[in-house]
Design an enzyme around this catalytic site. Structure first.
Site, mmCIF file in Angstrom:
data_model
loop_
_atom_site.group_PDB
_atom_site.id
_atom_site.type_symbol
_atom_site.label_atom_id
_atom_site.label_comp_id
_atom_site.label_asym_id
_atom_site.label_seq_id
_atom_site.Cartn_x
_atom_site.Cartn_y
_atom_site.Cartn_z
ATOM 1 N N CYS A 88 0.793 -1.074 0.109
ATOM 2 C CA CYS A 88 -0.054 -0.079 0.080
ATOM 3 C C CYS A 88 0.856 1.428 -0.097
ATOM 4 O O CYS A 88 0.554 2.302 -0.655
ATOM 5 C CB CYS A 88 -0.716 0.014 1.250
ATOM 6 S SG CYS A 88 -2.438 -0.927 0.925
ATOM 7 N N ILE A 89 1.960 1.261 0.662
ATOM 8 C CA ILE A 89 2.934 2.439 0.716
ATOM 9 C C ILE A 89 3.409 2.434 -0.991
ATOM 10 O O ILE A 89 3.276 3.740 -1.486
ATOM 11 C CB ILE A 89 4.235 2.001 1.253
ATOM 12 C CG1 ILE A 89 3.956 1.872 2.834
ATOM 13 C CG2 ILE A 89 5.174 3.155 1.054
ATOM 14 C CD1 ILE A 89 5.069 1.544 3.580
#
Length: 419
Positions: free
Chosen positions: A383-384
């Site tokens: 997700c980063i």
């Protein structure tokens, strides 16, 4: 072709990743700081049967692939798979490279995966029983585990960093305070917090703004933790968290509604009824602050409903563009007064969560098991990459229910500098 070389070809030879496999083969640059190790034929079978993101995820979660080095660095270099997945042509090429034998092996998905057949037995998409099971799947893992990952705030939503060197706790406080200020909270007001999690917004609004708060969550563990935290803070007269579906709230006449991280679970087909329900809970002049993950545009055909995130992390999750959400709100009567994108703040929030998980890894594995801990490591690092590369965004939208004369009650200029 050697097995390690096949994996390198699938991931991309330009990724600067080393590969080694159980057959003794190696590929990739010498001295690479990250290495993907293929430990058994089951990893090959997973990839052959689901080439790309899902197959690699299954092999890692089940322990048939190991990662040596930093997970975020690996996924950032594999970003074409982790945020876009492989094209159909690339998947066919991968299957041809791996051969027919892995396709014939019987390898069930890891137990952490929630398959569509399992969900179908619980009713139609976003029916109450099915929503309850989906929330249970993700949020009722372990309050102790969440405390290690999220830190003392127990806030599982995007923080707002007032400065680059702010701590996670400072940033989560800033997020709740930003929501409170946008909502114009004052002592004596009533706030409905839907999808309240462990009660962070409820506690903040009650303690710092003297607001009467009702929070609701579909996670029993969250509700129990929140009620205990409220009691320990001596805020029982102001705040309450209930284990219930937001659709079952009967009270009306709220001055404000906060929805922080719930809209992603609502479903595109239900957005209109969702915003209509919240509109009906507000007094004239009342405000709604909707805080949620979004797609970057309205042009994407779909949000990979069969991918890793939907199967392992947020089953039935659906993302829409902020433009679509705003149109839904406007069409139901809300006047939009403010909107902002906090995409970079979510990437920074996730970096803190990943660091917390790394620091407590052995305890986390003992608490929830290696497979679940690996799901979290993979999903948060991925997700980063998604937020950094603008594959997903995080938007706050402030809407007002005007009174009969068209008055909003919003000051000419926002007070106390928000944002």
């Amino acid at each position: 072709m050697a097995l390690a070389s096949i994996f390198e070809k699938i991931v991309g030879p330009e990724a600067n990743i080393a590969f080694m496999a159980y057959d003794g083969s190696k590929a990739g640059p010498d001295g690479a700081d990250v290495c993907l190790e293929v430990k058994s034929p089951i990893a090959v079978a997973y990839l052959a049967q689901a080439p790309g993101e899902l197959g690699l995820a299954r092999a890692y979660v089940s322990g048939h692939i190991d990662i040596h080095g930093d997970m975020y660095t690996l996924l950032d270099r594999m970003w074409n798979i982790t945020t876009n997945d492989l094209s159909t042509a690339e998947k066919l090429a991968a299957v041809r490279s791996l051969g027919m034998k892995p396709l014939l092996m019987r390898v069930p998905p890891p137990p952490q995966e929630m398959r569509q057949s399992m969900l179908a037995r619980m009713g139609s998409r976003h029916a109450k029983q099915r929503d309850a099971e989906v929330i249970h799947h993700h949020y009722d893992v372990s309050n102790r585990f969440y405390a290690w990952v999220l830190g003392p705030s127990m806030a599982y939503t995007c923080a707002v960093f007032p400065s680059e060197d702010a701590s996670l706790e400072e940033a989560q406080f800033a997020k709740f305070d930003l929501v409170a200020r946008k909502l114009g909270l004052k002592p004596g007001m009533r706030l409905l917090d839907v999808g309240c999690g462990w009660g962070g917004m409820a506690l903040h609004a009650a303690e710092h703004y003297g607001v009467q708060v009702l929070g609701v969550t579909l996670s029993r563990q969250q509700a129990e933790w929140a009620q205990k935290a409220i009691a320990e803070a001596g805020l029982q007269d102001l705040a309450e968290v209930r284990f219930m579906d937001y659709r079952d709230v009967t009270e009306t006449g709220f001055d404000a509604v906060s929805s922080i991280g719930l809209t992603e679970h609502i479903g595109a087909a239900n957005l209109s009824s969702y915003f209509a329900f919240l509109y009906g809970k507000l007094k004239p002049g009342g405000r709604l602050l909707n805080h949620c993950i979004t797609r970057p545009t309205g042009t994407e055909k779909t949000f990979n409903k069969g991918g890793f995130i939907n199967r392992y992390v947020f089953p039935d999750g659906e993302l829409e563009s902020v433009g679509h959400l705003i149109r839904q709100m406007e069409d139901l009567g809300f006047e939009i007064r403010h909107e902002e994108n906090l995409r970079e703040h979510y990437a920074e929030t996730l970096r803190h969560w990943c660091a917390n998980l790394d620091a407590t890894w052995e305890d986390a594995v003992q608490e929830v098991g290696m497979g679940t801990a690996r799901v979290w490591a993979l999903y948060m690092a991925g997700c980063i990459v998604g937020f950094e590369r603008n594959k997903v965004q995080l938007h706050q939208v402030l809407g007002v229910k005007l009174d009969d004369a068209g008055h909003s009650g919003v000051p000419l200029r926002p007070s106390r500098d928000w944002p």
